[in-house]
Design a protein around this motif. Structure first.
Motif, PDB file in Angstrom:
ATOM      1  N   ILE A  37      -4.159  -3.162  -3.090  1.00 41.55           N
ATOM      2  CA  ILE A  37      -2.951  -3.611  -3.304  1.00 41.55           C
ATOM      3  C   ILE A  37      -2.828  -4.195  -4.607  1.00 41.55           C
ATOM      4  O   ILE A  37      -3.708  -4.769  -5.422  1.00 41.55           O
ATOM      5  CB  ILE A  37      -2.315  -4.708  -2.516  1.00 41.55           C
ATOM      6  CG1 ILE A  37      -2.988  -5.947  -2.303  1.00 41.55           C
ATOM      7  CG2 ILE A  37      -1.945  -3.989  -0.809  1.00 41.55           C
ATOM      8  CD1 ILE A  37      -2.218  -7.061  -1.401  1.00 41.55           C
ATOM      9  N   GLY A  92      -6.746  -2.969   1.105  1.00 47.22           N
ATOM     10  CA  GLY A  92      -7.318  -1.903   0.709  1.00 47.22           C
ATOM     11  C   GLY A  92      -8.203  -1.224   1.358  1.00 47.22           C
ATOM     12  O   GLY A  92      -8.382  -1.910   2.660  1.00 47.22           O
ATOM     13  N   GLU A  99      -7.396   2.887  -2.276  1.00 45.66           N
ATOM     14  CA  GLU A  99      -6.233   2.191  -2.518  1.00 45.66           C
ATOM     15  C   GLU A  99      -6.271   0.633  -2.401  1.00 45.66           C
ATOM     16  O   GLU A  99      -6.983   0.103  -1.292  1.00 45.66           O
ATOM     17  CB  GLU A  99      -4.858   2.668  -1.841  1.00 45.66           C
ATOM     18  CG  GLU A  99      -3.691   1.881  -2.382  1.00 45.66           C
ATOM     19  CD  GLU A  99      -2.437   2.310  -1.462  1.00 45.66           C
ATOM     20  OE1 GLU A  99      -1.289   1.944  -1.836  1.00 45.66           O
ATOM     21  OE2 GLU A  99      -2.599   3.155  -0.601  1.00 45.66           O
ATOM     22  N   LEU A 143       0.694  -1.139  -0.059  1.00 40.74           N
ATOM     23  CA  LEU A 143       0.029  -0.074   0.237  1.00 40.74           C
ATOM     24  C   LEU A 143       0.777   1.236  -0.094  1.00 40.74           C
ATOM     25  O   LEU A 143       1.104   1.877   0.940  1.00 40.74           O
ATOM     26  CB  LEU A 143      -0.844   0.059   1.184  1.00 40.74           C
ATOM     27  CG  LEU A 143      -1.984  -1.059   1.250  1.00 40.74           C
ATOM     28  CD1 LEU A 143      -2.706  -1.324   2.575  1.00 40.74           C
ATOM     29  CD2 LEU A 143      -2.961  -0.714   0.115  1.00 40.74           C
TER      30      LEU A 143
END
Length: 210
Positions: free
Chosen positions: A104, A74, A102, A39
């Motif tokens: 991964i 995430g 976000e 991340l």
């Protein structure tokens, strides 16, 4: 103004196993979870983990996470807009920004982002808010995904649609600086007409200038 944050969760089956998508999560929970080293979109993972812990502690702050057992893979965050952005100028207590999302690389393309947004909107309190996100192509992982600007924009827009956010026009200079950039918005069912009008004035600052 701040309604109780109602926790929601779902299980998502992926080809790498099951993920739990849950939130809004507490400071205690996000502190106790591991933060995946991939991340890295916004800052170093340790720094981003600390930033999320800070957001979780804010009155308006909301964080939804996707986790593989005890590890966050995430997340999506919701906070008031940055004081330097025009969206904060109305000092609207019912306007929050989807600040970051976000996932991964291992779990991309598996509807994790879509489901982070879906779980976000399961909370009835979100109907009291006008939720915005500002998308800039220079923040997108074009290299990592192999997509061009317009392909990425299409994927991103479809993902945001899953959370009820749709494209809105604006004369904001940064957004207008490239046609792929965009403002996306979800107006909660209980947002007042006064707030919507105030938001329209923020969207089009130069509407009445000739």
């Amino acid at each position: 103004m701040f309604h109780k944050k109602t926790y929601n969760a779902m299980e998502l089956k992926t080809r790498h196993g099951h993920l739990i998508i849950e939130g809004p999560i507490s400071v205690e929970n996000i502190t106790s979870y591991e933060f995946h080293p991939d991340l890295t979109s916004f800052r170093l993972p340790e720094q981003q983990h600390k930033a999320l812990i800070g957001i979780a502690g804010l009155p308006e702050g909301r964080i939804i996470v996707a986790r593989d057992r005890h590890t966050i893979v995430g997340y999506v965050t919701y906070v008031y807009p940055d004081p330097l952005e025009r969206w904060s100028e109305g000092n609207m207590k019912d306007l929050i920004e989807l600040g970051a999302i976000e996932v991964i690389p291992k779990y991309r393309g598996m509807a994790v982002g879509k489901n982070l947004l879906k779980v976000s909107m399961m909370d009835d309190a979100m109907n009291d808010y006008l939720v915005i996100t500002t998308e800039y192509y220079w923040h997108w992982d074009l290299k990592g995904t192999g997509l061009n600007v317009w392909e990425y924009r299409k994927v991103m827009e479809k993902m945001m649609n899953a959370g009820g956010l749709i494209w809105f026009a604006t004369d904001d200079p940064e957004i207008s600086s490239h046609p792929a950039n965009c403002l996306m918005v979800r107006i909660g069912d209980r947002v007042s007409s006064d707030s919507i009008q105030q938001f329209d004035r923020l969207r089009f600052r130069h509407r009445f200038m000739y």
